[in-house]
Design a protein around this motif. Sequence first.
Motif, PDB file in Angstrom:
ATOM      1  N   SER A 149      45.886  50.426  43.757  1.00 57.66           N
ATOM      2  CA  SER A 149      46.029  49.018  44.127  1.00 57.66           C
ATOM      3  C   SER A 149      46.660  48.889  45.506  1.00 57.66           C
ATOM      4  O   SER A 149      47.469  49.720  45.927  1.00 57.66           O
ATOM      5  CB  SER A 149      46.884  48.275  43.102  1.00 57.66           C
TER       6      SER A 149
ATOM      7  N   SER B 150      47.430  45.465  48.716  1.00 52.81           N
ATOM      8  CA  SER B 150      47.810  44.054  48.794  1.00 52.81           C
ATOM      9  C   SER B 150      46.645  43.092  48.904  1.00 52.81           C
ATOM     10  O   SER B 150      46.824  41.892  48.688  1.00 52.81           O
ATOM     11  CB  SER B 150      48.763  43.846  49.983  1.00 52.81           C
ATOM     12  N   SER B 151      45.452  43.561  49.251  1.00 59.77           N
ATOM     13  CA  SER B 151      44.313  42.654  49.399  1.00 59.77           C
ATOM     14  C   SER B 151      43.008  43.414  49.265  1.00 59.77           C
ATOM     15  O   SER B 151      42.953  44.640  49.429  1.00 59.77           O
ATOM     16  CB  SER B 151      44.350  41.955  50.762  1.00 59.77           C
ATOM     17  N   GLY B 152      41.943  42.664  49.014  1.00 53.45           N
ATOM     18  CA  GLY B 152      40.623  43.273  48.966  1.00 53.45           C
ATOM     19  C   GLY B 152      40.179  43.793  50.312  1.00 53.45           C
ATOM     20  O   GLY B 152      39.467  44.803  50.395  1.00 53.45           O
TER      21      GLY B 152
ATOM     22  N   ALA C  97      35.215  43.533  55.201  1.00 48.74           N
ATOM     23  CA  ALA C  97      36.176  44.476  54.624  1.00 48.74           C
ATOM     24  C   ALA C  97      35.698  45.910  54.751  1.00 48.74           C
ATOM     25  O   ALA C  97      36.502  46.846  54.792  1.00 48.74           O
ATOM     26  CB  ALA C  97      36.432  44.150  53.157  1.00 48.74           C
TER      27      ALA C  97
ATOM     28  N   SER D 257      34.023  42.634  45.151  1.00 48.30           N
ATOM     29  CA  SER D 257      35.014  41.559  45.052  1.00 48.30           C
ATOM     30  C   SER D 257      34.545  40.409  44.175  1.00 48.30           C
ATOM     31  O   SER D 257      35.338  39.809  43.437  1.00 48.30           O
ATOM     32  CB  SER D 257      35.358  41.026  46.448  1.00 48.30           C
TER      33      SER D 257
ATOM     34  N   SER E  27      38.572  42.769  45.948  1.00 44.92           N
ATOM     35  CA  SER E  27      39.691  41.867  45.683  1.00 44.92           C
ATOM     36  C   SER E  27      39.873  41.685  44.181  1.00 44.92           C
ATOM     37  O   SER E  27      38.904  41.642  43.427  1.00 44.92           O
ATOM     38  CB  SER E  27      39.414  40.520  46.350  1.00 44.92           C
TER      39      SER E  27
ATOM     40  N   SER F  12      41.672  38.954  43.312  1.00 51.25           N
ATOM     41  CA  SER F  12      42.049  37.542  43.251  1.00 51.25           C
ATOM     42  C   SER F  12      40.949  36.662  42.689  1.00 51.25           C
ATOM     43  O   SER F  12      41.227  35.603  42.121  1.00 51.25           O
ATOM     44  CB  SER F  12      42.455  37.048  44.640  1.00 51.25           C
TER      45      SER F  12
ATOM     46  N   GLN G 232      46.852  38.208  43.590  1.00 49.03           N
ATOM     47  CA  GLN G 232      46.658  38.499  45.006  1.00 49.03           C
ATOM     48  C   GLN G 232      46.844  39.995  45.244  1.00 49.03           C
ATOM     49  O   GLN G 232      47.942  40.467  45.485  1.00 49.03           O
ATOM     50  CB  GLN G 232      47.656  37.696  45.859  1.00 49.03           C
ATOM     51  N   ALA G 233      45.745  40.719  45.154  1.00 50.39           N
ATOM     52  CA  ALA G 233      45.778  42.166  45.290  1.00 50.39           C
ATOM     53  C   ALA G 233      44.366  42.668  45.512  1.00 50.39           C
ATOM     54  O   ALA G 233      43.395  41.931  45.366  1.00 50.39           O
ATOM     55  CB  ALA G 233      46.377  42.824  44.036  1.00 50.39           C
ATOM     56  N   GLY G 234      44.262  43.939  45.863  1.00 56.37           N
ATOM     57  CA  GLY G 234      42.980  44.609  45.972  1.00 56.37           C
ATOM     58  C   GLY G 234      43.086  45.964  45.309  1.00 56.37           C
ATOM     59  O   GLY G 234      44.180  46.409  44.949  1.00 56.37           O
TER      60      GLY G 234
ATOM     61  N   ALA H 297      50.776  45.321  46.772  1.00 51.28           N
ATOM     62  CA  ALA H 297      50.659  44.046  46.067  1.00 51.28           C
ATOM     63  C   ALA H 297      51.987  43.717  45.394  1.00 51.28           C
ATOM     64  O   ALA H 297      52.800  44.608  45.112  1.00 51.28           O
ATOM     65  CB  ALA H 297      49.544  44.134  45.019  1.00 51.28           C
TER      66      ALA H 297
END
Length: 348
Positions: free
Chosen positions: A82, A84-86, A113, A178, A208, A210, A216-218, A242
């Motif tokens: 994991s 923090s973002s996609g 991305a 995503s 992602s 989310s 809110q993570a990837g 995240a």
Amino acid sequence: MSLVSSFPGRKIISGDSEYLYFGGTAYLGLATLPAFQDIFIKNMRKYGTGYAASRKANIRIDIYEQAENILADLIGCQKALSVSSGFLAGQLALQAFRGEEYAFFCTSDTHPALYHPAASTAGTATQLLEEVRTFTSAYPEKKAVVLCDSITITENLYENNWYEQLPWSRTVFIADDSHGLGVMGPNGTGIYRKLKSIPFSELVVCGSLSKGFAVQAGAVFSSAGVIARLWDHPFFAGASPASPAAMATFRDAIPLYEIQRKKLTDHIRTFDNTFSSGDMFRHINGHPSYAYTQESLTRYLLDKGILTTAFHYPDVASPMVRRIVLSASHTEEDLAYLSACLKNFLRS
């Protein structure tokens, strides 16, 4: 562009006007669901609002490994990681394949991305296949890294098997899922289980969390070897992870995901049975988004109190993205009203 002061749920307030909202990507309607918020608040009180440290630090919070093990079991891969973002998940995934033995290929609709500055961009999957075959024939000592999105209008991975024609043993396949994670595939497992039937040199799915899981993570999903390389990469060590509360909420909300996914599936079936669109929409079976091209439809629905997705993406020079998006938060009355408006539009 509509300016709002609260998160858009099934309704959205902009200025003095209220609209039914059939846009966005909060497919399971969880962000505004009180039961889901209660889980997140409980975990925020335990884990704090964020974690401003590296996962590689000498103090580690065990929730990350717990959530990643659940993710790996759900998605069907050996290991998950994991972030923090996609977007970071995609960029991190690329770092596992560095060196002169790799060459990158993508289609023109691949998400930013998975942007790689040296990637050869093809207009279609057919053109990409031809480029990869030509490359692997000319350079037998190298491997092709194919980048693509799982959800596209014309050549999505859920309904099309064009990837089966790649030279498997010479191909690293990386897909951004995503818009499928948590929504598509058996029990929201996404595209990984389908793709892993092909013996690629390496398979990586990223995306992602989310959109389908409302945190809110990837995450990156792959073999244990690939995930180990990413764990050791400076991109991973140098980025804050995240929120641990978000990952704990993912762990605790599994029953809610199943309930909301069932609601969304029922909504899609109801809408498809109520409104026959003909050639009006481009739609992937089982997905809650319905793409269209007519600007007049956007304006018509807006006049009827319905706000849809309509903006240039990913930049102002890109084509307009227009979509009607169903959510688990919608009611049967919302769907009936939308269907009635669409029928009237076709008659007008």
